[in-house]
Design a protein around this motif. Structure first.
Motif, mmCIF file in Angstrom:
data_model
loop_
_atom_site.group_PDB
_atom_site.id
_atom_site.type_symbol
_atom_site.label_atom_id
_atom_site.label_comp_id
_atom_site.label_asym_id
_atom_site.label_seq_id
_atom_site.Cartn_x
_atom_site.Cartn_y
_atom_site.Cartn_z
ATOM 1 N N ALA A 130 0.759 -1.058 -0.092
ATOM 2 C CA ALA A 130 0.098 -0.106 -0.013
ATOM 3 C C ALA A 130 0.756 1.171 0.021
ATOM 4 C CB ALA A 130 -0.980 -0.069 1.227
ATOM 5 N N LEU A 131 2.203 1.036 0.153
ATOM 6 C CA LEU A 131 3.089 2.337 0.171
ATOM 7 C C LEU A 131 4.046 2.185 -0.852
ATOM 8 C CD1 LEU A 131 3.839 5.008 1.948
ATOM 9 C CD2 LEU A 131 5.551 3.567 3.048
ATOM 10 N N LYS A 159 -6.100 -3.207 8.621
ATOM 11 C CA LYS A 159 -6.077 -2.290 9.538
ATOM 12 C C LYS A 159 -7.167 -1.776 10.463
ATOM 13 C CE LYS A 159 -1.804 -0.098 8.336
ATOM 14 N NZ LYS A 159 -0.895 1.198 8.321
ATOM 15 N N TYR A 173 -4.386 -6.617 10.766
ATOM 16 C CA TYR A 173 -2.901 -6.179 10.601
ATOM 17 C C TYR A 173 -2.089 -6.361 11.622
ATOM 18 C CZ TYR A 173 0.945 -3.053 9.025
ATOM 19 O OH TYR A 173 1.798 -2.505 8.815
ATOM 20 N N THR A 182 5.596 -8.263 5.086
ATOM 21 C CA THR A 182 6.474 -7.938 5.991
ATOM 22 C C THR A 182 6.978 -9.214 6.518
ATOM 23 O OG1 THR A 182 5.118 -7.303 7.875
ATOM 24 C CG2 THR A 182 6.059 -5.435 6.446
ATOM 25 N N THR A 189 7.295 3.400 9.242
ATOM 26 C CA THR A 189 7.194 3.983 7.970
ATOM 27 C C THR A 189 5.652 4.816 7.808
ATOM 28 O OG1 THR A 189 6.064 2.282 6.731
ATOM 29 C CG2 THR A 189 8.553 2.109 6.970
ATOM 30 N N ALA A 190 5.525 5.321 6.403
ATOM 31 C CA ALA A 190 4.224 5.719 6.320
ATOM 32 C C ALA A 190 3.124 4.695 6.372
ATOM 33 C CB ALA A 190 4.118 6.796 4.958
ATOM 34 N N LEU A 191 3.486 3.493 6.253
ATOM 35 C CA LEU A 191 2.669 2.306 6.310
ATOM 36 C C LEU A 191 2.794 1.455 7.457
ATOM 37 C CD1 LEU A 191 0.349 0.919 4.436
ATOM 38 C CD2 LEU A 191 2.085 -0.430 3.727
ATOM 39 N N ASP A 192 3.916 1.166 7.881
ATOM 40 C CA ASP A 192 4.069 -0.153 8.684
ATOM 41 C C ASP A 192 4.824 0.209 10.089
ATOM 42 O OD1 ASP A 192 3.230 -2.361 7.216
ATOM 43 O OD2 ASP A 192 4.997 -1.734 5.688
ATOM 44 N N ASN A 212 1.861 6.857 11.625
ATOM 45 C CA ASN A 212 2.210 6.642 9.910
ATOM 46 C C ASN A 212 1.813 7.638 9.449
ATOM 47 O OD1 ASN A 212 0.571 3.425 10.543
ATOM 48 N ND2 ASN A 212 2.733 3.723 10.216
ATOM 49 N N THR A 267 7.534 10.879 3.673
ATOM 50 C CA THR A 267 7.403 10.217 2.496
ATOM 51 C C THR A 267 6.734 10.882 1.367
ATOM 52 O OG1 THR A 267 7.512 8.073 3.975
ATOM 53 C CG2 THR A 267 6.609 8.254 2.028
#
Lengths: 468, 468, 468, 468
Positions: B13-14, B374, B379, B386, D12-15, D362, D370
């Motif tokens: 998604a990123l 999420k 998630y 990951t 990160t911006a996601l995780d 995030n 990001t």
């Protein structure tokens, strides 16, 4: 025998010109200049004053039973206070108890109202619904002169109805050209907030307002508008108090939907700071919807100016601080809801509306008289200065001044929510059905002089169901 | 024993980068470049292909009893169709009958779901409310791994609840950090329109859409949002289909409210013209909300792009034309509601979303997988590439092509609402919990391989009640 | 010598009642019932007909030089066509060339207008600005009877002004209580689109509309409203044609800003399909703003009903297909802009507005007569049926029918954009300043009988700069 | 030689997950768990701390000439302050004087920037336009690594351009896939308000804000969006400060338009009360747009949460109170505009954004790093924690605390607009291109270590002109 009002500046919802108005046998019979009185006529010199059609208050509750007590003005004192303030017609509400026979309730209201000093009409509140209630609707329209029906989206435990009933009422009203009006608050959400607040120990007056935030009014307004749209029924929303509700009304009207909105002087002139800072005095301001935070008032004035709202009523429903409001000293839920307003509506709207530039003189007349007459089927008998109309007339002195006080008002209640407000501009004479009932500060009313007004809405246009 | 996916373009998604993914014992254990397989490993050459996390469909109904029949896909065939289309996790709904014991219903759903080929979770539908239902909510959250609750604002006669119950559910959910989801249509208005239409002899398929116009969805969405706002509860609105509902969601989000919106491929790609022009074929498209007039689709795409909506689900719930949909041949009210969709969600969103420029590749993954994980508490186990995540992976060949047809799809139903749609971009391999279940057009699933997923929402932030 | 109109249903912007109107020496001198004519009086039997105040068209261009040619109606033929259609007053525009002396241009317009058959006034267009132009503004207000100023946000190369000048005009107008009106289109964007389209070989008529999409009108409307807000100046937006502009006007009014909007019958009744399907006939419809796609018309009707727009004008500015419009055969940029409309405004608004339920009779009068008089300083002399007003009166037969055709219209142009439109309801008699100029289908006008009307806006209220 | 960051919570911006990051030769080379350092490696124990990608500030002005003086931080001190606060990349603006050669100005900026301690890029400001400026645009994109162009809708007398030029720039940018950014204020209206205020003797600091009310920003934002829409160009709006501008951005995005919005910590955390109550201290807060009244801040936070805005920059541009700001002691128009911010952006957004629940972790990374990388063509080199990315990393200690003060900050200016603000959460270590430049409160930067970053926007999607 007649009344000749000379040299006034005649102001209608459209026009403004200098002229004479001649009244005989309760009717306006001539509009011209340079008229001479006949023998026996009363002459009123209106030079330098305005002549308005008598005010119409489409939202009042005289001697209303509520929460185990009764609102403090009866039909005589309430209409007399109205006359003193330039309002010569009221539309009150017949509010049956759950499951009470509608016509029985109507008869009770007729008995109470018989002592009114000026003319009156009724809305019928639909407080419960059974399959055959459709017949009640038809009967009221066809035989009782009642073509408008009030509903409560709050108060589900007592007089409120759910959406299923509201839809059926809209269908029934639509089939006979009647108008549905709505008190728009999401009652279930209010109920939950009330109980949640009290459970948290929040019983003070200010929590009354917390329990009925603008969002519940905005939502219910939008919902009622949607139901009206899909059933093709016009809608009149009473006492619009907040931006959220205004936005719903404005959006509907911009879409072409036939939606009307009403507000009241208290929502224009007062804000919710009164609940927090005045101790038990704050109880005087407990009403539903409650007064709103600063910001909403300006939006309401703009809505009047822009034509988003159509009428200014009072929701007149006073209760005394002593013996009535004080029942809720320890729990805001027990404070009877309502306040007095009928006497000061016109002067307040002139002083704080016209003189402060929010509305013009024609709008003043429209908002406080003519538009209500048109919407509710009293026009051109009421709300109009044309030949043939009822002689309900206000001679209004723009230079007169006064200060509002419970000490001096004609409302039969121990408190005014506008205590201390300065007024500039007041009625000097009020003619009711051709008779001077108020002159130079003195009331001269007659108990029972008021007549019941049968109304009809012949030209009521229906919107189309298809406007999806 | 492991699976090594080499040289794919890994898309989350990123991010988007080239690398290898190594899977062992059902988990992702390495992300790197230049990895060599161990003996016994399966190697998939993903050069020139994308590697996505497996899709998550948070809105499906397998073998759902409805209107006297049962939706045509069971948990095995439905999840297998999902795998063939790159969706490796579903969240289905436990829907008790009115007054049925909630845990008894849950047990029934567990029995049905045991044959699923990929992992599954449940939302609990709150279909009736008593004072002690609060305990059910808590039990589901604390002991059953179910922290999300579905409500129906329509269908009051069967599974719908009224606002009083909805408010109580929101309070209960809020107290344990659970999420309320809502099917937003004003059921009473729909009911009235249905009956009015049928009374006018309007029984054809297209009147299904007339009976559920956008205004009823927009209103109910706004109402649920208001209730959520005042109870401080987040809200997830399922199958948003129209501009009116979008506007309500966008306004809430712009105000800072925690509101999520879901839509489905059918609302993005189809319009209501199908109801009028295809004879009984039109029954295939009968669902609620119905397909909308042209114009709404473009707005939904824009809402996905702008982040106003967060997820794309399917509301997968197929019924056969013969023997099921045809029950409503003479009365649209009798047509079972729903259609198949799970197999084609990802390829449709790629072909018609990404390739046509409505969304980008990262958004594709977010909308069809990561965000649902999420929001609903899966998630980082699901929806994530990951180390440590479940090895649900889709190798997606952007050059592969196909044409959707009921002749060839894996849905167990005789009709596809996307019949004839061209696809460019299809899964070449789908790995489910570390095992290749789909490769080069062939399914190799195992009945019952799917596991029940207990979910939790530990970090669920609550909004403040005070946001009036 | 007088004119007695008997037994008509007198309809004003507010009222509707049966009565007689007696006219002498160009003025209304009596309103009553049962009046008898004096000797020499002309009597018109208006039984079963409406009596309206004469129409006012606040937006026309007679014999206007444009793009090397001149609009086809001169002040005589144009006002005569107006009389035939119930419009007895026009407000035309003095439009100086860039750098031309304003008073010199005014003198030229006075010369042209002297042949008008009914009364006329002028707006002054501000087409260029120097420091001393402020003096021109004051002179026009104080000495020429011109308190309204027109500006063009498009046409920067010829008559348009930039925002710097517009702001200065607003400041100057504000200081003397004058009103600024604006043609709102973003001229630079239009210029870019025109050139881009032509560069792509897109020269056909329909690209005229592509070069002026709703977004450029909406933007410019919102921008002019912002400038008016911050300078405290009221604003009148001419020919509002699209939803985007409506939304800007509605938002300003809801905020309490003094903004007026005008539309025209062509924007209400026609859409942009005419540009694509009629070959060179389409040139007849080339105007700016252009006709809009379907959907905008319904929104404009709703805006009239809701009071978001205040006036219906015509922008009457005809050009012949042969010899004028055909200059742009090969390049839409060369087609003179404009069409005829003055004769059919009132009948079209009755037939398609009142009879189709978009507006009521009072609104008809308000939109086509009274409101323009009030906004532009002609009230109560024009637009009013009260004693003392100018005797401009229309006796309107609601049963008369006709079909619009260039063969029979009084416009001096070879094409009608409403060709073939059916009318129900037409003037039977039109009285202009006390003289019957039109009766039963026959015009009896007098070249030069029209008088120049000096206007003033004494009561013009200023909004406060502080309304940020 | 390498740097090993162990056991941090990588965000990160996601995780968000626990792991090790291994850095060598300025790049991230491994992400895993349990890594052991090689000999010569520096090891940072990040247990209990977050590891973020280095911040990117896309809006700063180092050593900018303005109003006869120069902003107080040069490229060395400014980037060093950034490093101390976790920002490791800046994008500054080349701002040629009117008619100055663009490449000459670029060369001057390159000379100034050579002393930066961390990496930097440039936007090119288009401050004047001639026909051949299109070539400059192309040259910047193709040969200078500058694919983004800044424009000023205010400041027409110096660096601002008019709409004609803006449209041409949008066309030129669109033809080479570049991005236009805009400072959106209606400069002509601002100029008029400034002069009007000063003419009224209103020269105090607070009138700076009065001269630039939200309406001028909202209008210009909407206008730029319209121009971008019709030219098909994406748009990035810098320093969005108010509700009016937010609404324009939200509406554009909801329509599917590719519009980005940026805000700054000062607009989120401060309001306009500072102008009125702090004497000359108020000059520190003079910037354009100015700080806004209470209410706007909450709306901006909500817009960040909802994804209506995409980035948080600083517009870092400090001037000393003594010797710079004091030039405007007697006339607000002479106060240099701007304030310092780069050092505290990340900690403020954590302390007041994340900890107060406005955004999540995030989002913090996305907004401060990001997303700017993605929008401006630095991704995946910057703003990313993936193998192969530049080793710009922040180890962030969520328990560290500090109080902002001009006494201790690294900004080279005598005043902080956030003086006294408490911070919880601060960088403990900052790695810049693989070298630790900040550790435990100590800077260890190298003058000139920063490199110029050539950027490109290869995948920039264009919207279609046809979206009218």
């Amino acid at each position: 025998m007649g009344v000749l009002i000379k040299n006034g500046t005649i102001v209608t919802a459209l026009d403004r010109y200098v002229g004479d108005v001649y009244v005989r046998e309760g009717k306006i019979v001539a509009l011209s200049r340079g008229l001479a009185p006949s023998s026996g006529d009363t002459t009123i010199d209106a030079s330098g004053q305005y002549v308005f059609p008598g005010g119409i208050d489409p939202h009042v509750h005289m001697e209303l039973p509520q929460m185990g007590t009764v609102s403090a003005d009866d039909f005589e004192t309430g209409t007399a206070a109205g006359v003193a303030g330039g309002t010569t017609t009221i539309i009150d509400f017949v509010i049956p108890e759950r499951n009470q026979d509608y016509l029985e309730a109507l008869a009770a209201w007729h008995r109470r109202a018989a002592k009114a000093v000026s003319d009156y009409a009724f809305h019928m509140a639909i407080t419960w619904w059974r399959e055959d209630t459709t017949k009640v609707v038809r009967h009221c329209v066809h035989h009782e002169g009642i073509p408008s029906f009030k509903t409560y989206m709050a108060y589900k435990d007592t007089i409120g109805i759910d959406d299923t009933a509201l839809i059926q009422l809209m269908r029934a009203a639509n089939s006979v050209g009647a108008l549905v009006t709505v008190h728009a608050e999401h009652g279930d959400m209010v109920g939950d907030l009330r109980n949640t607040l009290v459970a948290e120990g929040k019983t003070a007056i200010k929590y009354h307002a917390h329990s009925r935030p603008p969002a519940v009014e905005g939502e219910a307004t939008a919902r009622a508008i949607m139901l009206a749209r899909l059933t093709g029924e016009p809608l009149y929303v009473v006492h619009v108090s907040c931006i959220e509700a205004l936005e719903a009304v404005a959006a509907a009207r911009a879409r072409g939907q036939q939606v009307y909105g009403e507000t009241c002087p208290q929502y224009l002139l007062l804000d919710d700071s009164v609940y927090d800072t005045r101790g038990f005095e704050g109880a005087a301001y407990v009403m539903s919807p409650p007064l709103r935070p600063p910001g909403h008032q300006e939006a309401l004035w703009a809505a009047l100016k822009a034509g988003i709202l159509q009428t200014v009523a009072t929701d007149h429903c006073p209760f005394n601080q002593v013996g009535q409001k004080d029942r809720g000293k320890d729990d805001f839920r027990l404070i009877p809801n309502g306040a007095a307003g009928i006497e000061h509506r016109l002067p307040l709207m002139y002083s704080y509306g016209v003189l402060q530039g929010h509305i013009d003189l024609n709008q003043l007349v429209d908002l406080t008289s003519t538009r209500a007459a048109k919407i509710f089927g009293l026009y051109p008998r009421k709300g109009s200065i044309t030949v043939g109309a009822d002689a309900d007339l206000v001679v209004f002195d723009p230079e007169a001044t006064a200060t509002i006080s419970a000490q001096t008002h004609h409302h039969r209640v121990d408190r005014s929510i506008f205590e201390g407000y300065q007024l500039k501009g007041l009625p000097s004479h009020v003619v009711v059905n051709g008779r001077v009932q108020y002159a130079n500060g003195k009331l001269d009313t007659q108990r029972g002089a008021g007549r019941y007004l049968e109304r009809s809405l012949p030209g009521q246009r229906r919107t189309h169901r298809g406007c999806w």
